[in-house]
Structures are given as C-alpha cells and as structure tokens.
Write a protein that holds these residues in place. Structure first.
Motif, PDB file in Angstrom:
ATOM      1  N   MET A 110      36.529  77.414  92.775  1.00 21.13           N
ATOM      2  CA  MET A 110      36.148  78.501  93.680  1.00 21.13           C
ATOM      3  C   MET A 110      36.732  79.842  93.236  1.00 21.13           C
ATOM      4  O   MET A 110      36.046  80.862  93.264  1.00 21.13           O
ATOM      5  N   VAL A 111      37.995  79.839  92.815  1.00 17.13           N
ATOM      6  CA  VAL A 111      38.590  81.128  92.437  1.00 17.13           C
ATOM      7  C   VAL A 111      38.047  81.619  91.100  1.00 17.13           C
ATOM      8  O   VAL A 111      37.859  82.823  90.901  1.00 17.13           O
ATOM      9  N   ILE A 112      37.764  80.708  90.171  1.00 14.62           N
ATOM     10  CA  ILE A 112      37.171  81.118  88.892  1.00 14.62           C
ATOM     11  C   ILE A 112      35.781  81.697  89.131  1.00 14.62           C
ATOM     12  O   ILE A 112      35.384  82.689  88.505  1.00 14.62           O
ATOM     13  N   ALA A 113      35.044  81.109  90.059  1.00 19.40           N
ATOM     14  CA  ALA A 113      33.697  81.598  90.365  1.00 19.40           C
ATOM     15  C   ALA A 113      33.731  83.019  90.908  1.00 19.40           C
ATOM     16  O   ALA A 113      32.745  83.755  90.789  1.00 19.40           O
ATOM     17  N   ASP A 114      34.850  83.414  91.479  1.00 18.39           N
ATOM     18  CA  ASP A 114      35.001  84.782  92.000  1.00 18.39           C
ATOM     19  C   ASP A 114      35.322  85.793  90.902  1.00 18.39           C
ATOM     20  O   ASP A 114      35.445  86.993  91.185  1.00 18.39           O
ATOM     21  N   SER A 115      35.465  85.322  89.662  1.00 18.07           N
ATOM     22  CA  SER A 115      35.747  86.195  88.509  1.00 18.07           C
ATOM     23  C   SER A 115      36.927  87.145  88.751  1.00 18.07           C
ATOM     24  O   SER A 115      36.775  88.369  88.725  1.00 18.07           O
ATOM     25  N   PRO A 116      38.109  86.597  88.985  1.00 20.65           N
ATOM     26  CA  PRO A 116      39.267  87.467  89.216  1.00 20.65           C
ATOM     27  C   PRO A 116      39.607  88.281  87.974  1.00 20.65           C
ATOM     28  O   PRO A 116      39.401  87.831  86.843  1.00 20.65           O
TER      29      PRO A 116
END
Length: 354
Positions: free
Chosen positions: A261-267
């Motif tokens: 989920m956090v990778i999908a948010d492209s931090p």
C-alpha cells in the motif's frame, strides 16, 4: 500541538507522506518494502545468495532480536555462534544522542564504538567486500552482515533508537554534557524505557482517534487482545503500539500488505549520498528530526525508583505525560519512518550490488 505540526513539516522534507515505528510487524514491514523494491535487480540475486531457501528480507528482519532469547523459538546453531562471538550484541541496536541535537557525531554524548551507526557501517563494509580488522572488528560474515543490516535499517528509523531523552536533576528534558551525566546532574532514560505512560488512559484516548481493526483482524475469543497495563514504557509504545496504529490508519492487515500500500502511494524519500558506508550517519540525522516530534509537548514527572525483579538493580523512572492527541502524530510518524527504513535498506543494497 503547534510544535508537532512544525516538526512534521520538517520531516516531510524527507518523506512526502504522513509521518510512522518496531516490533516484529514493524521490522517485517521494512523488510517487505525492501523485498519489493529490489525485485529483478542484481541486489536481489546477491541477497538470495546469502539467504537460505524460503527466506526473504521480511522473514529475516527480526533475526537480530530473536537471538536475544527463545521467544521466537529455540536458538539455532547459527544464533548461538553469533551471540557467543558478540556478547554485546544487544548494544548494536541503538545510540543515545540527545534528541535536541541535529546530528550524530562520533564520540558525542550517548554514542559508542559499537552503537547502531558504527555497526551499520561495519555491515555495509563487509557486504562491499571491504571488511578487515579495522572495518569489521566483530568479524561478521557476509550473511550475518546482511541479517544485521536488514534489522538495523529498521531500528535506526525508530526515533527512540537514536534520540534519547535526558532528564535534569531538577526535572524536565535537558541537553546534557558528559560531565553532567557523570555528576548525576542529568540522567539517561534508556531510550525511553524508563519513561512510563499511563497505558489505560492512552488506550482510551486512542480508541477515539485511531480506526478500530476490522472484524477479520480481531483475535479469536480464546486469545483476547492485550488488556491495557497500568503503565507502559514510552519505548514500548514507539516499538509496537504506533506500528499497530499506522497499519490501522491505512487499513493494512499484514506487514506485506502495508508494504504494498505505501509503495503504491509512490512516497518521495530523499536519497542518501556519498559512499554507502557513510549513509548510517545520514539516516541517524534524519531520525533525529523525528525524535524531536516524539518528545514534543511530552513532560516527565518527578523521578522515582524501581527495583528490577530479575537482577535486583535499582533504576530511575519518570511518569510521562503526553498530549491527548499524541496517537495521531506519533502513528503518522511511525508510518513514514517505516517507509524510510524500507527504502533506505533497498537503496543501500542496490548501491552495494548495482
């Protein structure tokens, strides 16, 4: 809480997401992020060559904690060999830089020659093929270096594993000199382990601020959730409680799902620069920014003393007061620090093995 907002703004220079922490779930999340980020790279091939069949960075992320006892299961021959050769291994996981400072400095207050920054440098040097008597005094093997690097990349992102709160003799957090510590004019709090939260009050407050876990995530009736304790160590709160909150705030059920989920948010994570062996200094400095958040608007009470049930040692403790809204900014900080740990681990592995 204005102070918290200012510090969150500072930390956003490093991660453009809501600012996150590390028990088993936190470390596994860091490893899972790195597993995904190195897929298809030479780094993945080199990592797999050092791991055993069925292992991944996520699965070995807690190895360095598991060697401390039998709570992960019986000690393996590999674990026994490591702890025998490294009797001070429990001290590799942290440093105690006063949280008011902005930089980790060699030989500064709270640092030592085998703290987390120095041990990470050693792990990186070994994996670079540069390990010798000077750069690898603990004689880590490449596999041990990878296992430790995986774990410590998470630990160095946990604010209380880097920034220490020192309490003055007259009360309140202070920026001490070594002489003041030696003269008992200021006292370490052991990474916040000796700062005591009112766990019942904090749990009640958080239930109003943090979304409850979904029904399928709740334990079976035979294993009810942990009841609030009368007191909870501040360090323990940052190691585990805020990780749980961070997962719940985005609806993640597992460390692997959190990673996806956090990778999908492209931090956006600021890259480290220079020789990778110097990166642990940069990571520590970034975590000191967040340590200031962890201690913002937090107040230690009157010093008391307790006696260890296992060793009989008498140690200092302080009741700790935090803002009622503390679970919100602290869980936001936990989220972005977990992201930092995972992205930093992947980046250093790719730098070692381009």
């Amino acid at each position: 809480m204005k102070k918290l907002a200012c510090i969150l703004a500072l930390s956003s220079a490093f991660v453009s997401l809501n600012a996150h922490a590390w028990g088993n779930d936190g470390h596994r999340a860091v490893g899972a992020i790195a597993d995904q980020l190195i897929k298809g790279s030479n780094a993945e091939k080199q990592v797999q060559a050092l791991l055993l069949p069925g292992e991944s960075l996520a699965k070995v992320a807690s190895w360095a904690d598991c060697v401390k006892g039998t709570y992960c299961g019986p000690q393996t021959e590999e674990m026994v060999a490591y702890t025998t050769a490294n009797p001070k291994h429990s001290e590799y996981h942290y440093t105690d830089v006063p949280f008011q400072l902005s930089r980790y400095e060699d030989n500064g207050v709270g640092t030592h020659g085998h703290d987390i920054v120095q041990t990470l440098k050693q792990c990186i040097a070994v994996l670079q093929g540069k390990g010798d008597a000077s750069t690898n005094p603990h004689n880590f093997t490449p596999r041990q270096a990878l296992l430790m690097l995986t774990h410590l990349s998470g630990d160095i992102a946990q604010p209380l594993h880097v920034g220490e709160g020192y309490v003055g003799k007259s009360g309140g957090f202070v920026l001490p000199t070594q002489q003041q510590l030696d003269d008992k004019q200021a006292f370490a709090t052991q990474g916040g382990n000796n700062l005591q939260l009112d766990d019942i009050k904090l749990t009640a407050t958080s239930s109003q601020l943090i979304p409850a876990a979904s029904a399928e995530d709740k334990p079976a009736a035979a294993t009810p959730p942990r009841a609030p304790q009368a007191i909870r160590a501040f360090h323990s709160y940052w190691d585990t409680t805020v990780v749980n909150y961070a997962f719940r705030r985005i609806g993640a059920r597992t460390p692997e799902q959190f990673a996806q989920m956090v990778i999908a948010d492209s931090p956006v994570v600021a890259p480290s620069s220079g020789d990778p062996v110097t990166w642990p200094y940069q990571w520590a400095d970034q975590t000191l920014v967040v340590a200031k958040l962890a201690y913002a608007d937090v107040t230690p009470g009157v010093m008391g003393q307790q006696t260890s049930k296992t060793t009989g040692e008498v140690y200092n403790v302080w009741p700790l007061t935090v803002p009622d809204s503390y679970p919100v900014p602290s869980s936001a900080a936990a989220r972005s620090q977990l992201i930092q740990g995972g992205y930093h681990l992947a980046a250093v592995l790719k730098a070692i093995w381009p």
